[in-house]
Scaffold this motif. Sequence first.
Motif, PDB file in Angstrom:
ATOM      1  N   VAL A 323       0.840  -1.204   0.000  1.00 47.63           N
ATOM      2  CA  VAL A 323       0.000   0.000   0.000  1.00 47.63           C
ATOM      3  C   VAL A 323       0.873   1.251   0.000  1.00 47.63           C
ATOM      4  CG1 VAL A 323      -1.663   1.337   1.349  1.00 47.63           C
ATOM      5  CG2 VAL A 323      -1.991  -1.124   1.065  1.00 47.63           C
ATOM      6  N   ALA A 324       1.944   1.236   0.785  1.00 45.42           N
ATOM      7  CA  ALA A 324       2.811   2.410   0.871  1.00 45.42           C
ATOM      8  C   ALA A 324       3.571   2.647  -0.430  1.00 45.42           C
ATOM      9  CB  ALA A 324       3.782   2.244   2.039  1.00 45.42           C
ATOM     10  N   GLN A 325       4.188   1.597  -0.987  1.00 49.91           N
ATOM     11  CA  GLN A 325       5.045   1.821  -2.156  1.00 49.91           C
ATOM     12  C   GLN A 325       4.260   2.036  -3.448  1.00 49.91           C
ATOM     13  OE1 GLN A 325       5.867  -0.334  -4.851  1.00 49.91           O
ATOM     14  NE2 GLN A 325       4.988  -2.303  -4.265  1.00 49.91           N
ATOM     15  N   VAL A 326       3.095   1.389  -3.598  1.00 49.94           N
ATOM     16  CA  VAL A 326       2.298   1.603  -4.810  1.00 49.94           C
ATOM     17  C   VAL A 326       1.741   3.020  -4.849  1.00 49.94           C
ATOM     18  CG1 VAL A 326       0.205   0.923  -6.033  1.00 49.94           C
ATOM     19  CG2 VAL A 326       1.726  -0.821  -5.136  1.00 49.94           C
ATOM     20  N   SER A 327       1.271   3.509  -3.711  1.00 52.86           N
ATOM     21  CA  SER A 327       0.734   4.872  -3.664  1.00 52.86           C
ATOM     22  C   SER A 327       1.825   5.892  -3.971  1.00 52.86           C
ATOM     23  CB  SER A 327       0.129   5.139  -2.280  1.00 52.86           C
ATOM     24  OG  SER A 327      -0.893   4.210  -2.004  1.00 52.86           O
ATOM     25  N   PHE A 328       3.021   5.636  -3.490  1.00 51.61           N
ATOM     26  CA  PHE A 328       4.156   6.518  -3.789  1.00 51.61           C
ATOM     27  C   PHE A 328       4.425   6.551  -5.285  1.00 51.61           C
ATOM     28  CE2 PHE A 328       8.906   6.501  -4.319  1.00 51.61           C
ATOM     29  CZ  PHE A 328       9.052   7.884  -4.252  1.00 51.61           C
ATOM     30  N   ARG A 329       4.430   5.378  -5.935  1.00 47.96           N
ATOM     31  CA  ARG A 329       4.677   5.311  -7.375  1.00 47.96           C
ATOM     32  C   ARG A 329       3.645   6.098  -8.163  1.00 47.96           C
ATOM     33  NH1 ARG A 329       4.723  -1.020  -7.547  1.00 47.96           N
ATOM     34  NH2 ARG A 329       3.644  -0.574  -9.500  1.00 47.96           N
ATOM     35  N   GLN A 330       2.370   5.948  -7.792  1.00 53.37           N
ATOM     36  CA  GLN A 330       1.305   6.625  -8.533  1.00 53.37           C
ATOM     37  C   GLN A 330       1.381   8.139  -8.357  1.00 53.37           C
ATOM     38  OE1 GLN A 330      -1.964   4.465  -6.819  1.00 53.37           O
ATOM     39  NE2 GLN A 330      -2.210   3.172  -8.617  1.00 53.37           N
ATOM     40  N   THR A 331       1.800   8.589  -7.174  1.00 53.65           N
ATOM     41  CA  THR A 331       1.934  10.018  -6.918  1.00 53.65           C
ATOM     42  C   THR A 331       3.120  10.599  -7.674  1.00 53.65           C
ATOM     43  OG1 THR A 331       0.983   9.745  -4.713  1.00 53.65           O
ATOM     44  CG2 THR A 331       2.265  11.738  -5.098  1.00 53.65           C
ATOM     45  N   LEU A 332       4.185   9.843  -7.746  1.00 54.15           N
ATOM     46  CA  LEU A 332       5.424  10.317  -8.338  1.00 54.15           C
ATOM     47  C   LEU A 332       5.339  10.488  -9.846  1.00 54.15           C
ATOM     48  CD1 LEU A 332       8.623  10.683  -7.835  1.00 54.15           C
ATOM     49  CD2 LEU A 332       8.750   8.292  -8.565  1.00 54.15           C
ATOM     50  N   CYS A 333       4.619   9.586 -10.513  1.00 55.53           N
ATOM     51  CA  CYS A 333       4.712   9.481 -11.969  1.00 55.53           C
ATOM     52  C   CYS A 333       3.728  10.402 -12.691  1.00 55.53           C
ATOM     53  CB  CYS A 333       4.435   8.029 -12.382  1.00 55.53           C
ATOM     54  SG  CYS A 333       4.687   7.714 -14.135  1.00 55.53           S
TER      55      CYS A 333
END
Length: 444
Positions: A323-333
């Motif tokens: 949950v933490a790393q996927v949300s980070f990826r979606q925010t970053l890209c």
Amino acid sequence: MRDFRLLLAGAAAGQVGAQVTLVALPLVAVLELKAPAFQVGLLTAAETAAFLLIGLPAGAWVDRMRKLSLMIRADVVRCLAMASVPLAAAADALTMAQLYVVALVVGVASVFFDVAHQSYLPQLLPREHLVAGNGALETVRSSAQVAGPGLGGGLVQLVGAHLAIVADAIGYAVSALFLLAIRRPEDKPEPVPGASLRKEVGEGLRFVLGHPLLRVIAGATGLGNFFTAMLMATQTVFLVRVLDLAPAAVGVMLSASAVGGLAGALCAGRLARSFGQARIIWLSAVVSGPFALLWPLSGKGAAAALFALASGVVFFGAVVYNVAQVSFRQTLCPPRLLGRMNATLRFLMWGTLPLGALVGGAVAEASGARAALWICAIGFLVVPLPLLLSSLRRMRDLPETAHPETAHPETAHPETAHPEDDVRQDAAPGHDAAPGHGESVPVA
């Protein structure tokens, strides 16, 4: 939001069926076709080989297409492929070769579905609700995983392994119907002048490999998925042939991981808010990993409970991590790169799955399923090392940046908290409180 709830419902329907097959398909090979351990491992490898074979170009293709219609077509393909198994069994024509083909076809369709799914979610939800939305999808997926394996084991006991797979075909069909009901208009992406598949794939690779945090997350997740695939390839053989469990009991054992995953999905937001979104990524792996040692230590009778305990705790940590790393990826890209970013990471993270499955099957064939589980358990102790050796260990929260060129994660202050990044499980639209095949363990 109505469309997001339909996406949740479709994910639930597809996941219930897929989790039934998680139990039923290996049992078809083990009980009905009497397959040796290596062939069971090869079947697991076939299920995930598509991420290694077409993972990179799939992202570029997805970025050129409407995501929703692509997901619907993928569901239809998966439905028809799974339906062929009981039909062949009824005609007394089912073989391991067909199971390999079905697993490979479903895997290819799942690559496109999962990449499109992760790229479509930011079109339905505003940025500030992405973490909560991923948590909601993860909750739905984990809930299906709780019910699915137990249901699958019971169905196998009642009607046979091949007939239990009908539930998977139905699940994919229902998922397609829910997705068809989504009304939000989606424009077809405009073609980029001079673009080529090679250039677009290269752009996705440069984005991921050029970002220090994405690199380390990809490395740790790929390592974790290698050992997860070893577990997937050997657990049914171990539970049936070493622990002498009946199909219904096998389903209950596999449900334990889903119970842990559901608890992880429900707690992920609060844990990230308490410890920090960056810190919880490595902390979840460090705390839960040692419990993997209980897999090879489990035995017959009451000692089989050790296997369930290990699965529950390990997958609790894995879902919190996801949950933490996927949300980070979606925010970053940036939106135009979402498909390629997700596909590149899937290639790097999930490309290890068929390799792990083959190794697991080979070790189980040569030295026994328990020996394969020992290697798998020791591997889970190693998984957090790339995270602990990176700048991630010194951060509390993940940095906000749209492009890796404009900000460098290593320069973020270790204890800088961003209130707007708080992971609020209760901030989901309405009262929806996670992706289809997607960010489970195997993690992505």
